[in-house]
Motif scaffolding. Structure first.
Motif, short mmCIF file in Angstrom:
data_model
loop_
_atom_site.label_atom_id
_atom_site.label_comp_id
_atom_site.label_asym_id
_atom_site.label_seq_id
_atom_site.Cartn_x
_atom_site.Cartn_y
_atom_site.Cartn_z
N THR A 173 0.85 -1.20 0.00
CA THR A 173 0.00 0.00 0.00
C THR A 173 0.88 1.25 0.00
O THR A 173 1.86 1.32 0.74
CB THR A 173 -0.91 0.01 1.24
OG1 THR A 173 -1.82 -1.09 1.15
CG2 THR A 173 -1.69 1.31 1.34
N ARG A 174 0.50 2.17 -0.86
CA ARG A 174 1.23 3.45 -0.90
C ARG A 174 0.43 4.48 -0.10
O ARG A 174 -0.79 4.47 -0.07
CB ARG A 174 1.42 3.91 -2.34
CG ARG A 174 2.27 2.93 -3.11
CD ARG A 174 2.45 3.31 -4.56
NE ARG A 174 3.17 2.24 -5.24
CZ ARG A 174 4.49 2.14 -5.30
NH1 ARG A 174 5.24 3.07 -4.73
NH2 ARG A 174 5.06 1.15 -5.92
N GLU A 175 1.18 5.33 0.57
CA GLU A 175 0.55 6.36 1.39
C GLU A 175 1.46 7.57 1.42
O GLU A 175 2.67 7.44 1.23
CB GLU A 175 0.30 5.83 2.82
CG GLU A 175 -0.69 6.69 3.60
CD GLU A 175 -0.72 6.36 5.09
OE1 GLU A 175 0.31 5.93 5.62
OE2 GLU A 175 -1.77 6.58 5.72
N LYS A 176 0.88 8.71 1.68
CA LYS A 176 1.69 9.94 1.74
C LYS A 176 2.80 9.79 2.77
O LYS A 176 3.88 10.37 2.61
CB LYS A 176 0.77 11.12 2.10
CG LYS A 176 1.45 12.48 2.13
CD LYS A 176 1.54 13.09 0.75
CE LYS A 176 2.24 14.44 0.74
NZ LYS A 176 1.45 15.49 1.38
N SER A 177 2.56 9.01 3.84
CA SER A 177 3.58 8.85 4.87
C SER A 177 4.83 8.18 4.31
O SER A 177 5.91 8.33 4.87
CB SER A 177 3.05 8.01 6.03
OG SER A 177 2.79 6.68 5.61
N SER A 181 7.10 6.07 -2.00
CA SER A 181 7.50 4.66 -2.10
C SER A 181 6.49 3.81 -1.33
O SER A 181 5.54 4.33 -0.74
CB SER A 181 8.90 4.47 -1.53
OG SER A 181 8.95 4.92 -0.21
N GLY A 182 6.69 2.49 -1.35
CA GLY A 182 5.74 1.60 -0.69
C GLY A 182 5.72 1.83 0.81
O GLY A 182 6.68 1.54 1.50
N ALA A 183 4.63 2.40 1.29
CA ALA A 183 4.57 2.78 2.70
C ALA A 183 4.30 1.59 3.60
O ALA A 183 4.75 1.58 4.76
CB ALA A 183 3.50 3.84 2.91
N TRP A 184 3.57 0.59 3.10
CA TRP A 184 3.15 -0.52 3.95
C TRP A 184 3.19 -1.83 3.19
O TRP A 184 2.70 -1.90 2.07
CB TRP A 184 1.72 -0.30 4.46
CG TRP A 184 1.47 0.96 5.19
CD1 TRP A 184 0.90 2.10 4.70
CD2 TRP A 184 1.81 1.25 6.55
NE1 TRP A 184 0.85 3.06 5.68
CE2 TRP A 184 1.40 2.56 6.84
CE3 TRP A 184 2.40 0.51 7.57
CZ2 TRP A 184 1.57 3.16 8.07
CZ3 TRP A 184 2.58 1.10 8.82
CH2 TRP A 184 2.16 2.41 9.05
N PHE A 185 3.77 -2.87 3.82
CA PHE A 185 3.51 -4.24 3.38
C PHE A 185 2.16 -4.62 3.96
O PHE A 185 1.84 -4.26 5.09
CB PHE A 185 4.57 -5.21 3.93
CG PHE A 185 5.96 -4.97 3.42
CD1 PHE A 185 6.19 -4.50 2.15
CD2 PHE A 185 7.07 -5.23 4.23
CE1 PHE A 185 7.48 -4.29 1.67
CE2 PHE A 185 8.35 -5.03 3.78
CZ PHE A 185 8.57 -4.56 2.50
N ALA A 253 -1.04 -4.03 8.44
CA ALA A 253 -0.03 -3.19 7.79
C ALA A 253 1.32 -3.38 8.49
O ALA A 253 1.38 -3.43 9.72
CB ALA A 253 -0.45 -1.73 7.84
N ILE A 254 2.35 -3.48 7.70
CA ILE A 254 3.70 -3.65 8.21
C ILE A 254 4.58 -2.56 7.61
O ILE A 254 4.70 -2.45 6.40
CB ILE A 254 4.27 -5.04 7.86
CG1 ILE A 254 3.45 -6.14 8.55
CG2 ILE A 254 5.72 -5.17 8.26
CD1 ILE A 254 2.39 -6.74 7.69
N ARG A 255 5.16 -1.75 8.47
CA ARG A 255 6.02 -0.67 7.97
C ARG A 255 7.38 -1.26 7.59
O ARG A 255 8.05 -1.87 8.43
CB ARG A 255 6.21 0.38 9.07
CG ARG A 255 7.07 1.54 8.66
CD ARG A 255 6.37 2.45 7.67
NE ARG A 255 5.50 3.42 8.32
CZ ARG A 255 4.76 4.29 7.65
NH1 ARG A 255 4.77 4.32 6.33
NH2 ARG A 255 3.98 5.15 8.29
N PRO A 256 7.79 -1.12 6.32
CA PRO A 256 9.10 -1.65 5.92
C PRO A 256 10.21 -1.04 6.79
O PRO A 256 10.20 0.14 7.09
CB PRO A 256 9.23 -1.20 4.46
CG PRO A 256 7.83 -1.03 3.99
CD PRO A 256 7.06 -0.53 5.18
N VAL A 257 11.16 -1.89 7.17
CA VAL A 257 12.15 -1.47 8.16
C VAL A 257 13.09 -0.41 7.59
O VAL A 257 13.76 0.30 8.33
CB VAL A 257 12.94 -2.69 8.68
CG1 VAL A 257 13.99 -3.13 7.67
CG2 VAL A 257 13.54 -2.41 10.03
#
Lengths: 740, 194
Positions: A173-177, A181-185, A253-257
């Motif tokens: 998932t892409r998000e402004k945060s 780039s890919g904001a969330w797995f 949602a998983i924030r990429p490290v």
């Protein structure tokens, strides 16, 4: 004289359950490194839980990577104390052991690094002696949809042992945060909200993500996300008057490290960042979402690429855009998506803790996955309540009349836009919005509206006469110069929003480069005066014992509230980064940002970069000492084996508490031992069950001398103790001692 | 009917039995003496740098790597390792024994759990009057994965002002062994040369 006793060193089968025995070794390490976190606040003389979650030890000296909302000083989870519980036994609930404090935090990304600071009894801990199990951090950029990850965290409020769940990444998932780039797995695994803050691991056992889920409500209502489990009022009953314990909603949602690496590096190196104090900005209140619309994508600057109200079958890229204002930090937000009335959690997001600032334009989108046909409803929630909704049909004929690819720029004499983007110079006479169009019949009614800081400054409605397909500019003109601020352009076809975008006008235009010129008099010092001006040494080379670096600059025409970023680099690697809203005022002198360390900064080549609205403004470099970093401490080698085990009474088989196990340096045998502890490679004292953990590894295949001492037992001396090369680390041994 | 049976042992047999008995007793006594000798045996410690010498129980471990001149531990004691610590700290002309002890207390109050000073009193060692501080704390293993029970430790600091330095000799033992081990510490203290 010592009596050499019988040493029964048995390479024992690790004492684990059947379920754990099937667990690959790296995952065992991941489970051992997963901690349970409790945020508490004072209620009179007692402590009350406010939030619980998981975290991951990323260093042996007690650094923990987790979500920011557990640790923040704002939002529903705020508290005075963070308690860390460790999985002392993997098949048992975690044991509260330490207190921790925030070392690094990024609310925008909902990431934080905590540092263990003391024991529960208030005693300080010697962090160098902690020797906690930590996991290696991997490269999340190599993680793709379809890859299987293992998610490790605690499933409930500390009642159960640490849990590991394996499942593939379903999409990104892409998000402004995530700044484009890919904001969330995303995963469809069933992960409880308390697992939020725990780690996601690749097949090599490397940490590649942080599970993230905020409490869905602010705690004013009980339910699945706020459990009434404590008698805060101490009246003997758990009632409505007792605060409940917030836990996150189901984790999807998983924030990429990779987003956490500046925080992690900064914490590992002992760095702290700071900045000049800005003007007071009122915290957000009366939070609202508005102006929901859909787009096929987002530009790097965060504007929609093409607004749509319907989509053809097979669409693989769909973004929801919306405005937000009055948003307080940490407030729970969520996107729920239903298709023909059935929830589609993989396309939704959250609940998550808000970190996007008070106001602006936001997006949430997905790419690379086909959306099934149907009638979709997107609901945005705040504090668990639906506040705005939008609908779109997929699998129908899309809009025929289209405006797209809206770009802002300052035209030169030949009407070439230079510069272009979402940050343009103020005080210019004209700014253009350039867009392409197709399928527009002549005579079509269309409207062009310009806004400055939310206020409408121009509204023109015309009939289309530019042909069906092409490119065209609209413009904002002020011969005395366009004022700084956040400008917005909206283009309507009839009453349908067809294109929109925001751009910031700041600074002035550099006559030679035509770029934004908002900063000047940039310098770096290694100290700061009480008045907030450069002190100590100023320049690009600093002495070896420098404890802090201060970047000073003057600024001109920067709108308050503009998003800006400062990044510190060491030898080309980002070691600290922070994105904030500008609060320094329009024009001024000696704003500063700093990088400091508890002791001296490591020698090396440092750089600091300032960005506004994602656009690089300037960077400055400085060398500390010789510019060459001392080599890092050697890491554990492949043939190193950590030894754990148990010392038992040979007669009864009972563990012997308080026995001392010591392994001499490899070159020494018992006759050469002078009873000086400097000759001991590793030593440990057994616990109440006779168990021990030697803190220093031995090398496979080497021969060592091992001593085992215990009052009431014959001292064991064995000169030919060795660990075969096929033994894993840690290796568990059993030592039997005899009575005299 | 009562049957009386005389022993069939000859005089030599009886002598042999008595001889075996005495030999066994003698061997046991010799063993005990040897064992006692081993227990009472001392080794010498000398720090040329600090100019300090002392006699300590044999088979104890010496550590000179920490923030002290030496820490000498009994590896067999369990769970807390009985130990003597010798430290040297600078002392100016205005430094009193009380100042030295207060500094110890400040440091330990952050390093040791449940640290408490029990009393401070004057003692006589070899005809010299020294100041002694008794204290207690709770010792626990810092490794959270080791389930070692915390133990109460008693300790004594003896402070010797020696010109521009103060020598602090500390004895620490588990609370239930403290009195038993105190005699050995007093011997260690008596043997101290500086």
């Amino acid at each position: 004289m010592l009596i050499t006793g019988l040493l029964a060193v048995l390479l024992a089968v690790p004492q684990v359950t059947a379920q754990e025995a099937a667990t690959p070794l790296p995952l065992t390490q991941a489970r051992q490194a997963t901690v349970f976190l409790m945020q508490t606040h004072d209620v009179g003389a007692a402590q009350s839980l406010s939030c619980v979650g998981s975290g991951t030890l990323i260093s042996e000296d007690g650094l923990i990577l987790t979500n920011a909302h557990f640790a923040a000083d704002s939002g529903p989870c705020q508290g005075e104390r963070i308690i860390v519980a460790l999985p002392v036994r993997l098949d048992e609930p975690p044991v509260p052991t330490y207190v921790a404090e925030v070392d690094q935090i990024d609310r925008r990304l909902d990431l934080a690094v905590l540092r263990i600071t003391g024991g529960l009894d208030g005693s300080q801990v010697d962090r160098e002696l902690l020797n906690l199990p930590a996991v290696p951090v991997g490269n999340s950029n190599e993680t793709l949809p379809g890859n299987t990850l293992t998610y490790v965290g605690y499933p409930d409020t500390g009642v159960s042992s640490v849990r590991a769940v394996e499942a593939p990444i379903s999409l990104i998932t892409r998000e402004k945060s995530g700044s484009g780039s890919g904001a969330w797995f995303r995963t469809e695994a069933e992960l409880g909200g308390v697992m939020s803050g725990g780690g996601a691991y690749n097949q090599n056992g490397e940490l590649v993500g942080v599970m993230t889920s905020a409490p869905g409500t602010d705690g004013s209502q009980r339910g699945d996300s706020c459990l009434a489990i404590q008698d805060v009022t101490q009246d003997g009953l758990i009632t409505e008057q007792d605060a409940c314990v917030l836990i996150g909603g189901p984790v999807t949602a998983i924030r990429p490290v990779q987003f956490a690496m500046p925080l992690v590096d900064s914490a590992l190196l002992g760095f702290q960042t700071d900045r000049a104090e800005g003007l007071p900005i009122a915290p957000g209140n009366n939070p609202q979402f508005s102006r929901l619309f859909f787009s096929t994508g987002a530009t790097p600057g965060g504007n929609p690429t093409q607004i749509i109200t319907a989509a053809p079958a097979g669409i693989t890229s769909l973004y929801l855009f919306f405005d937000y204002n009055g948003m307080p930090a940490g407030i729970p937000y969520e996107l729920r998506v239903t298709r023909d009335g059935i929830e589609m959690p993989q396309f939704g997001l959250g609940p998550l803790a808000w970190g996007g600032g008070i106001d602006g334009m936001w997006y949430i989108g997905t790419e690379g996955i086909a959306w099934p046909n149907g009638a979709y409803q997107f609901d945005l929630l705040l504090n668990g309540q639906i506040v705005q909704s939008a609908r779109i049909s997929i699998g129908v004929d899309p809009d025929q009349a289209v405006f797209s690819s809206l770009t802002f720029g300052v035209p030169d004499d030949n009407l070439v836009l230079d510069p272009v983007g979402t940050l343009l110079p103020a005080q210019v006479a004209r700014v253009d919005g350039r867009f392409t169009f197709s399928g527009i019949p002549d005579g079509q009614v269309w409207t062009e509206i310009w806004y400055l800081d939310g206020a409408e400054v121009s509204n023109i409605t015309r009939n289309w006469d530019n042909g069906p397909t092409g490119q065209i500019d609209v413009n904002a003109i002020a011969f005395e110069g366009l004022p700084m601020g956040r400008w917005r352009l909206e283009l309507f076809i009839n009453d349908r929003l067809a294109a929109t975008g925001d751009t910031i006008l700041a600074g002035t235009q550099n006559p030679s480069t035509r770029q934004v010129d908002a900063f000047n008099t940039v310098r770096i010092a290694n100290n700061i005066s009480r008045e907030g001006t450069p002190a100590g040494q100023v320049g690009t080379v600093m002495p070896v014992d420098t404890r802090g670096l201060y970047l000073f600059f003057n600024w001109n025409l920067i709108p308050v509230g503009t998003e800006w970023t400062y990044r510190w680099f060491l030898d080309g690697r980002v070691i600290a980064s922070s994105t904030q809203r500008w609060d320094g005022g329009g024009t001024g002198e000696n704003f500063w940002v700093s990088l400091s360390a508890d002791s001296s900064l490591p020698e090396g080549n440092y750089a600091v970069e300032i960005l506004m609205n994602g656009e690089p403004m300037f960077s400055e470099t400085v060398t500390v000492g010789s510019g060459t970093r001392p080599s890092a401490a050697p890491e554990a080698e492949a043939d190193d084996v950590f030894i754990t085990g148990q010392v038992v009474d040979a007669l009864t088989g009972d563990g012997i508490a308080g026995a001392m196990v010591a392994i001499l340096d490899v070159a020494l045998e018992s006759p050469q031992f002078t009873w000086n502890e400097s000759e001991i490679l590793s030593q440990a004292i057994t616990d109440r069950g006779g168990r021990f953990v030697l803190p220093v590894p031995v090398k496979q295949g080497n021969f060592y001398t091992i001593y085992v001492f215990a009052e009431g037992f014959v001292t064991i001396v064995e000169d030919n103790f060795t660990i075969p090369s096929d033994q894993p680390s840690p290796t568990d041994i059993r030592i039997e001692m005899n009575h005299p | 009917m009562t049957q009386v049976r005389r022993s069939d042992l000859t005089r030599n047999d009886r002598f042999g039995v008595v001889l075996v008995f005495f030999l066994t007793a003698g061997a046991l006594g010799l063993g005990l003496l040897l064992r006692q000798g081993t227990y009472n045996q001392t080794w010498s410690y000398a720090s040329r740098e600090a100019g300090i010498e002392a006699e300590y129980p044999s088979t104890w471990l010496v550590d000179e790597e920490g923030p002290y001149v030496a820490r000498i531990r009994d590896p067999k004691a369990r769970p807390f390792k009985t130990q003597y610590i010798v430290q040297v700290v600078p002392a100016g002309g205005q430094t009193s024994v009380r100042n030295v002890l207060d500094n110890l207390t400040l440091r330990r109050s952050t390093d040791l759990a449940g640290y408490r000073v029990l009393n401070v009193e004057a003692i006589n060692v070899g005809g010299a009057t020294l100041t002694e501080m008794r204290f207690a704390f709770v010792d626990s293993d810092p490794n959270p994965f080791i389930q070692r029970l915390p133990v109460v430790v008693l300790g004594r600091d003896v402070v010797i002002l020696d010109g521009d330095r103060a020598i602090i000799v500390t004895f620490m033992a588990q609370e239930n062994k403290f009195d038993e081990e105190l005699g050995d510490f007093q011997q260690f203290l008596s043997s101290l040369r500086y």
